[in-house]
Scaffold this active site. Sequence first.
Site, mmCIF file in Angstrom:
data_model
loop_
_atom_site.group_PDB
_atom_site.id
_atom_site.type_symbol
_atom_site.label_atom_id
_atom_site.label_comp_id
_atom_site.label_asym_id
_atom_site.label_seq_id
_atom_site.Cartn_x
_atom_site.Cartn_y
_atom_site.Cartn_z
ATOM 1 N N TYR A 66 18.749 46.306 42.582
ATOM 2 C CA TYR A 66 19.969 46.698 43.317
ATOM 3 C C TYR A 66 20.395 48.110 42.946
ATOM 4 O O TYR A 66 20.853 48.879 43.792
ATOM 5 C CB TYR A 66 21.090 45.669 43.076
ATOM 6 N N ASP A 103 25.393 48.272 53.060
ATOM 7 C CA ASP A 103 25.321 49.699 52.677
ATOM 8 C C ASP A 103 26.575 50.507 52.968
ATOM 9 O O ASP A 103 26.601 51.712 52.707
ATOM 10 C CB ASP A 103 24.088 50.343 53.368
ATOM 11 N N HIS A 118 27.218 39.783 54.707
ATOM 12 C CA HIS A 118 26.383 39.607 53.523
ATOM 13 C C HIS A 118 26.872 40.416 52.319
ATOM 14 O O HIS A 118 26.106 40.688 51.402
ATOM 15 C CB HIS A 118 24.923 39.988 53.847
ATOM 16 N N CYS A 126 31.912 39.372 37.979
ATOM 17 C CA CYS A 126 31.396 38.627 36.822
ATOM 18 C C CYS A 126 31.088 37.193 37.252
ATOM 19 O O CYS A 126 31.923 36.537 37.887
ATOM 20 C CB CYS A 126 32.474 38.619 35.724
ATOM 21 N N CYS A 147 30.683 41.664 31.487
ATOM 22 C CA CYS A 147 32.121 41.652 31.835
ATOM 23 C C CYS A 147 32.987 42.082 30.634
ATOM 24 O O CYS A 147 32.773 41.594 29.512
ATOM 25 C CB CYS A 147 32.485 40.232 32.261
ATOM 26 N N THR A 188 18.235 44.475 64.371
ATOM 27 C CA THR A 188 18.069 43.277 63.556
ATOM 28 C C THR A 188 16.932 42.436 64.103
ATOM 29 O O THR A 188 16.737 42.323 65.308
ATOM 30 C CB THR A 188 19.365 42.433 63.482
ATOM 31 N N SER A 189 16.167 41.822 63.170
ATOM 32 C CA SER A 189 15.057 40.957 63.604
ATOM 33 C C SER A 189 15.606 39.572 63.966
ATOM 34 O O SER A 189 14.884 38.716 64.441
ATOM 35 C CB SER A 189 14.040 40.838 62.476
HETATM 36 C C1 BV8 Z 1 22.620 29.993 53.595
HETATM 37 C C2 BV8 Z 1 22.049 40.458 51.345
HETATM 38 C C3 BV8 Z 1 23.034 27.802 52.886
HETATM 39 C C4 BV8 Z 1 21.287 40.681 50.092
HETATM 40 C C5 BV8 Z 1 20.687 39.062 52.811
HETATM 41 C C6 BV8 Z 1 14.534 28.212 57.445
HETATM 42 C C7 BV8 Z 1 14.991 28.356 58.756
HETATM 43 C C8 BV8 Z 1 16.253 28.894 59.023
HETATM 44 C C9 BV8 Z 1 17.087 29.288 57.982
HETATM 45 C C10 BV8 Z 1 16.616 29.141 56.697
HETATM 46 C C11 BV8 Z 1 15.364 28.624 56.411
HETATM 47 N N1 BV8 Z 1 15.203 28.628 55.074
HETATM 48 C C12 BV8 Z 1 16.317 29.122 54.507
HETATM 49 C C13 BV8 Z 1 17.192 29.422 55.479
HETATM 50 C C14 BV8 Z 1 18.520 29.979 55.317
HETATM 51 C C15 BV8 Z 1 18.430 31.469 55.017
HETATM 52 C C16 BV8 Z 1 17.686 32.179 56.104
HETATM 53 O O1 BV8 Z 1 18.231 32.418 57.166
HETATM 54 N N2 BV8 Z 1 16.427 32.535 55.820
HETATM 55 C C17 BV8 Z 1 15.637 33.215 56.834
HETATM 56 C C18 BV8 Z 1 14.986 34.461 56.231
HETATM 57 C C19 BV8 Z 1 14.598 32.231 57.357
HETATM 58 N N3 BV8 Z 1 19.792 31.928 54.994
HETATM 59 C C20 BV8 Z 1 20.476 31.900 53.837
HETATM 60 O O2 BV8 Z 1 20.011 31.556 52.776
HETATM 61 C C21 BV8 Z 1 21.947 32.271 53.964
HETATM 62 N N4 BV8 Z 1 22.714 31.268 53.273
HETATM 63 O O3 BV8 Z 1 21.977 29.568 54.523
HETATM 64 O O4 BV8 Z 1 23.301 29.193 52.725
HETATM 65 C C22 BV8 Z 1 24.231 27.098 52.435
HETATM 66 C C23 BV8 Z 1 24.961 26.373 53.360
HETATM 67 C C24 BV8 Z 1 26.057 25.654 52.919
HETATM 68 C C25 BV8 Z 1 26.420 25.692 51.572
HETATM 69 C C26 BV8 Z 1 25.684 26.455 50.657
HETATM 70 C C27 BV8 Z 1 24.573 27.175 51.086
HETATM 71 C C28 BV8 Z 1 22.209 33.609 53.285
HETATM 72 C C29 BV8 Z 1 21.410 34.686 54.001
HETATM 73 C C30 BV8 Z 1 21.837 36.053 53.467
HETATM 74 C C31 BV8 Z 1 20.728 36.625 52.619
HETATM 75 N N5 BV8 Z 1 21.112 37.990 52.232
HETATM 76 N N6 BV8 Z 1 21.091 40.267 52.429
HETATM 77 C C32 BV8 Z 1 20.597 42.008 50.109
HETATM 78 O O5 BV8 Z 1 20.739 42.780 51.085
HETATM 79 O O6 BV8 Z 1 19.926 42.274 49.102
HETATM 80 S S1 BV8 Z 1 19.624 38.904 54.113
HETATM 81 C C33 BV8 Z 1 18.974 40.402 54.577
HETATM 82 O O7 BV8 Z 1 18.369 40.104 55.837
HETATM 83 C C34 BV8 Z 1 19.940 41.533 54.885
HETATM 84 O O8 BV8 Z 1 21.302 41.173 54.940
HETATM 85 C C35 BV8 Z 1 19.489 41.936 56.289
HETATM 86 O O9 BV8 Z 1 20.436 42.615 56.992
HETATM 87 C C36 BV8 Z 1 19.252 40.597 56.816
HETATM 88 C C37 BV8 Z 1 18.640 40.440 58.138
HETATM 89 O O10 BV8 Z 1 17.564 41.317 58.210
HETATM 90 P P1 BV8 Z 1 17.703 42.468 59.320
HETATM 91 O O11 BV8 Z 1 19.001 43.189 59.093
HETATM 92 O O12 BV8 Z 1 17.477 41.874 60.654
HETATM 93 O O13 BV8 Z 1 16.565 43.442 58.890
HETATM 94 P P2 BV8 Z 1 15.011 43.293 59.231
HETATM 95 O O14 BV8 Z 1 14.257 44.238 58.365
HETATM 96 O O15 BV8 Z 1 14.634 41.851 59.257
HETATM 97 O O16 BV8 Z 1 14.917 43.814 60.749
HETATM 98 C C38 BV8 Z 1 15.134 45.196 61.031
HETATM 99 C C39 BV8 Z 1 15.074 45.324 62.529
HETATM 100 O O17 BV8 Z 1 15.410 46.665 62.882
HETATM 101 C C40 BV8 Z 1 13.691 45.053 63.111
HETATM 102 O O18 BV8 Z 1 13.839 44.230 64.243
HETATM 103 C C41 BV8 Z 1 13.197 46.451 63.525
HETATM 104 O O19 BV8 Z 1 12.386 46.395 64.692
HETATM 105 C C42 BV8 Z 1 14.498 47.147 63.838
HETATM 106 N N7 BV8 Z 1 14.495 48.609 63.683
HETATM 107 C C43 BV8 Z 1 13.799 49.359 62.775
HETATM 108 N N8 BV8 Z 1 14.114 50.662 62.946
HETATM 109 C C44 BV8 Z 1 15.029 50.718 63.960
HETATM 110 C C45 BV8 Z 1 15.261 49.422 64.442
HETATM 111 N N9 BV8 Z 1 16.109 49.148 65.452
HETATM 112 C C46 BV8 Z 1 16.745 50.205 66.013
HETATM 113 N N10 BV8 Z 1 16.581 51.482 65.606
HETATM 114 C C47 BV8 Z 1 15.735 51.775 64.587
HETATM 115 N N11 BV8 Z 1 15.569 53.059 64.204
HETATM 116 ZN ZN ZN Z 2 34.025 37.743 33.090
#
Ligand code: BV8
Ligand code: ZN
Length: 248
Positions: A66, A103, A118, A126, A147, A188-189
């Site tokens: 990070y 960001d 997110h 902490c 902390c 976003t993908s």
């Molecule tokens: C939750 C923060 C449960 C951290 C991030 C199976 C099926 C479905 C869902 C799940 C599964 N297994 C697990 C899950 C749930 C999981 C999930 O969705 N997984 C996915 C990957 C399958 N979700 C979670 O775990 C969420 N929590 O479900 O909790 C729960 C419920 C109840 C009680 C308790 C718990 C939490 C998800 C959040 C994870 N954190 N980020 C960090 O940043 O370090 S996710 C991360 O992915 C970022 O936030 C990012 O933004 C996000 C999505 O990715 P994108 O933004 O779309 O980026 P990506 O690279 O994928 O795509 C970029 C796109 O831009 C592309 O399309 C590209 O073509 C395009 N592009 C490129 N250049 C350009 C452009 N477009 C325009 N112009 C350009 N120049």
């Molecule tokens: Zn603390």
Amino acid sequence: MEFKQEFIEKLTNAKRIVFFTGAGISVESGISTFRGKDGIWNKLKPEELANFNAFLKNPDMVWEWYQHRRQIIHEAKPNPGHIAIAEFQNYFEDVTVVTQNIDNLHRRAGSKKIFELHGNIERNYCIDCGTFYNSPDLDISKGVPKCKNCGGLIRPDVVWFGEMLPQDEYNSGEKAAESSDICFVVGTSAVVYPAVYIPMTAKQSGAYLVEINIDTTEFSRYADYSILGEAGKILPLILEEIKKIRKG
Ligand code: BV8
Ligand code: ZN
């Protein structure tokens, strides 16, 4: 660039706009995506880094990752895509940004109404007593910071896989989506849940759905209009179109 007549009509009559954004909108600010060809996940697996157990198992490594991203984000600047979105605020009654990005670039570009699904890499807390710390206030010379109040490990205030999204941010984003006339899905993908329910809610509530991406995605089949191109180029062109419409 010529836009579809139907889109021009929608822009003419729209009052409430939602932008649902992902990592792609920050690419032209020099921040790599997650899953694209240069994506950060390619080198590193989300399982290994962006989850709480990985942090407990290896806090220094996760913290280091990070810190590396914070560095890149610090050097990054909002690009013409972020800036165009902020300028939309001068032409529509309500412009809401619902972002998956951590960001802070939408805020730095001047957008006022932002919901961060997110979290935000500039904030930390902490894991034991919940005390908040802004990134610049942290002493990171000795690996993961501890902390001041209780000695607990400090983590970035971002949502990791398997963690709940901040409820009020999500609910406010959903409310904006429900009453939107146009929902732009930018860079976003659309594979991460539950975030991706936001544009789906907009669609189900009757919004006109416009995808802006350099590629087709999981979402393209839901879009009323898919514009292929870089967000930093397309969004300023749409803004130009709006200025022409408003001039009448
Ligand atoms: C939750 C923060 C449960 C951290 C991030 C199976 C099926 C479905 C869902 C799940 C599964 N297994 C697990 C899950 C749930 C999981 C999930 O969705 N997984 C996915 C990957 C399958 N979700 C979670 O775990 C969420 N929590 O479900 O909790 C729960 C419920 C109840 C009680 C308790 C718990 C939490 C998800 C959040 C994870 N954190 N980020 C960090 O940043 O370090 S996710 C991360 O992915 C970022 O936030 C990012 O933004 C996000 C999505 O990715 P994108 O933004 O779309 O980026 P990506 O690279 O994928 O795509 C970029 C796109 O831009 C592309 O399309 C590209 O073509 C395009 N592009 C490129 N250049 C350009 C452009 N477009 C325009 N112009 C350009 N120049
Ligand atoms: Zn603390």
